[in-house]
Design an enzyme around this catalytic site. Structure first.
Site, short mmCIF file in Angstrom:
data_model
loop_
_atom_site.label_atom_id
_atom_site.label_comp_id
_atom_site.label_asym_id
_atom_site.label_seq_id
_atom_site.Cartn_x
_atom_site.Cartn_y
_atom_site.Cartn_z
N HIS A 10 0.85 -1.19 0.00
CA HIS A 10 0.00 0.00 0.00
C HIS A 10 0.89 1.25 0.00
CE1 HIS A 10 -3.00 -2.91 1.65
NE2 HIS A 10 -3.79 -2.24 0.85
N ASP A 70 9.58 -9.75 1.32
CA ASP A 70 9.70 -9.80 2.78
C ASP A 70 11.15 -9.49 3.10
OD1 ASP A 70 8.53 -10.01 5.30
OD2 ASP A 70 9.16 -12.08 5.54
N PHE A 149 14.66 4.06 7.77
CA PHE A 149 13.62 3.58 8.67
C PHE A 149 14.07 2.25 9.24
CE2 PHE A 149 12.73 2.26 4.36
CZ PHE A 149 12.46 0.91 4.48
N GLY A 150 13.23 1.65 10.06
CA GLY A 150 13.55 0.34 10.62
C GLY A 150 14.82 0.37 11.45
#
Length: 191
Positions: A10, A70, A149-150
């Site tokens: 998304h 993933d 990020f992460g």
């Protein structure tokens, strides 16, 4: 423009990034473009299984060749954790908490080796094809940088002296695990 490719996301930013890389082969679409708003349950036990779940869901809903991915952080001293649980290691997509948990578990550990991995699954009428990208590095003992990020603020890739979070997006994207996996996919597409 070539045929459509549905990317199981998304996230419009991810869609645009993939469009830039695959532009000559596909018109990249996202779940939003097809109004597929269901949450895809990733209950696989490997990166490959979760990528397949996403890609197969998209293909079965639309009949359009689909790409699922993933990704995660694999830490040697933690026996591969957080691995497939990277996004939800301490709290669902709360990366400050996830990072804090990894740093706590790594306290006093001298083996700081880790890698990021992305597994892509391309699903079409021919079934599933997999492409993997990795980037190896070391974990710091504290956060550095505000980009990305992460787990980017604690990860320094091999050959560099700064974290992913200290790099400009184009620097990180040139060497990232996602880029490596997409390069493998590009090799597959080229006759």
């Amino acid at each position: 423009m070539e045929k459509e490719l549905l990317v199981a996301t998304h996230n419009e930013h991810k869609k645009e990034e993939i469009q830039q890389i695959l532009g000559q082969y596909f018109e990249v679409k996202s779940l939003r473009d097809y109004e597929l708003n269901d949450e895809i349950v990733e209950d696989g036990t490997t990166f490959h299984a979760n990528a397949l779940i996403k890609a197969k869901y998209c293909f079965e809903k639309t009949g359009i060749p689909s790409l699922g991915d993933d990704s995660g952080l694999v830490v040697e001293a933690l026996g591969g954790r957080p691995g497939i649980h990277s996004a939800r290691y301490a709290s669902d997509h709360d990366f400050p908490k996830n990072i804090a948990k990894v740093l706590e578990e790594m306290e006093g550990e001298t083996n700081r080796r880790a890698y990021f991995v992305t597994v892509l699954c391309y699903y079409s009428e021919r079934g599933a094809e997999y492409f993997e990208g990795r980037v190896y590095g070391q974990l710091l003992e504290e956060n550095k940088g505000h980009q990305g990020f992460g787990y980017d603020p604690i990860f320094v890739p091999v050959g560099y002296e700064k974290t992913f979070a200290e790099m400009l997006p184009e620097e990180k994207n040139a060497i990232s695990h996602r880029k490596n996996a997409l390069d493998a996919f590009l090799d597959f597409l080229q006759p």
